[in-house]
Scaffold this motif. Sequence first.
Motif, mmCIF file in Angstrom:
data_model
loop_
_atom_site.group_PDB
_atom_site.id
_atom_site.type_symbol
_atom_site.label_atom_id
_atom_site.label_comp_id
_atom_site.label_asym_id
_atom_site.label_seq_id
_atom_site.Cartn_x
_atom_site.Cartn_y
_atom_site.Cartn_z
ATOM 1 N N PRO A 8 0.816 -1.225 0.000
ATOM 2 C CA PRO A 8 0.000 0.000 0.000
ATOM 3 C C PRO A 8 0.849 1.274 0.000
ATOM 4 N N ILE A 9 2.016 1.214 0.597
ATOM 5 C CA ILE A 9 2.909 2.381 0.587
ATOM 6 C C ILE A 9 3.346 2.667 -0.845
ATOM 7 N N LEU A 10 3.781 1.632 -1.553
ATOM 8 C CA LEU A 10 4.213 1.809 -2.944
ATOM 9 C C LEU A 10 3.073 2.314 -3.820
ATOM 10 N N GLU A 11 1.886 1.805 -3.579
ATOM 11 C CA GLU A 11 0.740 2.180 -4.411
ATOM 12 C C GLU A 11 0.358 3.649 -4.227
ATOM 13 N N ASN A 12 0.674 4.216 -3.071
ATOM 14 C CA ASN A 12 0.225 5.583 -2.773
ATOM 15 C C ASN A 12 1.329 6.625 -2.800
ATOM 16 N N GLU A 13 2.566 6.198 -2.961
ATOM 17 C CA GLU A 13 3.685 7.148 -3.018
ATOM 18 C C GLU A 13 3.966 7.542 -4.463
ATOM 19 N N SER A 14 4.764 8.584 -4.606
ATOM 20 C CA SER A 14 5.185 8.979 -5.948
ATOM 21 C C SER A 14 6.092 7.897 -6.534
ATOM 22 N N ILE A 15 6.244 7.933 -7.828
ATOM 23 C CA ILE A 15 7.099 6.966 -8.520
ATOM 24 C C ILE A 15 8.527 7.045 -7.974
ATOM 25 N N GLU A 16 9.022 8.253 -7.755
ATOM 26 C CA GLU A 16 10.403 8.439 -7.294
ATOM 27 C C GLU A 16 10.609 7.877 -5.898
ATOM 28 N N VAL A 17 9.654 8.120 -5.001
ATOM 29 C CA VAL A 17 9.762 7.593 -3.633
ATOM 30 C C VAL A 17 9.693 6.074 -3.660
ATOM 31 N N ALA A 18 8.798 5.526 -4.465
ATOM 32 C CA ALA A 18 8.683 4.070 -4.583
ATOM 33 C C ALA A 18 9.992 3.468 -5.102
ATOM 34 N N ALA A 19 10.626 4.139 -6.059
ATOM 35 C CA ALA A 19 11.892 3.640 -6.606
ATOM 36 C C ALA A 19 12.976 3.628 -5.541
ATOM 37 N N VAL A 20 13.050 4.662 -4.731
ATOM 38 C CA VAL A 20 14.050 4.711 -3.659
ATOM 39 C C VAL A 20 13.768 3.619 -2.640
ATOM 40 N N LEU A 21 12.501 3.457 -2.273
ATOM 41 C CA LEU A 21 12.150 2.406 -1.309
ATOM 42 C C LEU A 21 12.584 1.039 -1.821
ATOM 43 N N LEU A 22 12.284 0.741 -3.073
ATOM 44 C CA LEU A 22 12.653 -0.563 -3.632
ATOM 45 C C LEU A 22 14.168 -0.742 -3.698
ATOM 46 N N SER A 23 14.891 0.338 -3.892
ATOM 47 C CA SER A 23 16.350 0.225 -3.971
ATOM 48 C C SER A 23 16.976 -0.098 -2.618
ATOM 49 N N LYS A 24 16.211 0.074 -1.545
ATOM 50 C CA LYS A 24 16.731 -0.146 -0.190
ATOM 51 C C LYS A 24 16.403 -1.524 0.371
ATOM 52 N N ILE A 25 15.626 -2.309 -0.364
ATOM 53 C CA ILE A 25 15.277 -3.641 0.125
ATOM 54 C C ILE A 25 15.914 -4.698 -0.778
ATOM 55 N N ASP A 26 15.884 -5.956 -0.319
ATOM 56 C CA ASP A 26 16.532 -7.008 -1.100
ATOM 57 C C ASP A 26 15.798 -7.230 -2.423
ATOM 58 N N VAL A 27 16.533 -7.742 -3.383
ATOM 59 C CA VAL A 27 16.034 -7.881 -4.762
ATOM 60 C C VAL A 27 14.799 -8.776 -4.837
ATOM 61 N N ALA A 28 14.788 -9.876 -4.102
ATOM 62 C CA ALA A 28 13.648 -10.792 -4.165
ATOM 63 C C ALA A 28 12.372 -10.115 -3.679
ATOM 64 N N ARG A 29 12.461 -9.354 -2.595
ATOM 65 C CA ARG A 29 11.281 -8.668 -2.073
ATOM 66 C C ARG A 29 10.843 -7.558 -3.035
ATOM 67 N N ALA A 30 11.799 -6.830 -3.596
ATOM 68 C CA ALA A 30 11.470 -5.771 -4.552
ATOM 69 C C ALA A 30 10.769 -6.368 -5.767
ATOM 70 N N ALA A 31 11.267 -7.487 -6.259
ATOM 71 C CA ALA A 31 10.647 -8.138 -7.420
ATOM 72 C C ALA A 31 9.235 -8.607 -7.091
#
Length: 60
Positions: A8-31
């Motif tokens: 839900p955080i990714l769905e409601n944040e801006s594209i840029e914030v979502a990209a930064v969030l995904l860059s901070k977690i492990d690849v499997a979870r991001a995928a």
Amino acid sequence: MGVEKLLPILENESIEVAAVLLSKIDVARAAELLGKLPGPQARRITYAAFSNQRGHAGCG
């Protein structure tokens, strides 16, 4: 934090914030998270994350 809480955080944040969030977690979870988002949104986030990484190449 689990995928169910991050989605839900990714769905409601801006594209840029979502990209930064995904860059901070492990690849499997991001995928897994990207796989649960609508295709166009997942592509925009992936592009933003890739563009952000390229923009910082060679810094530091």
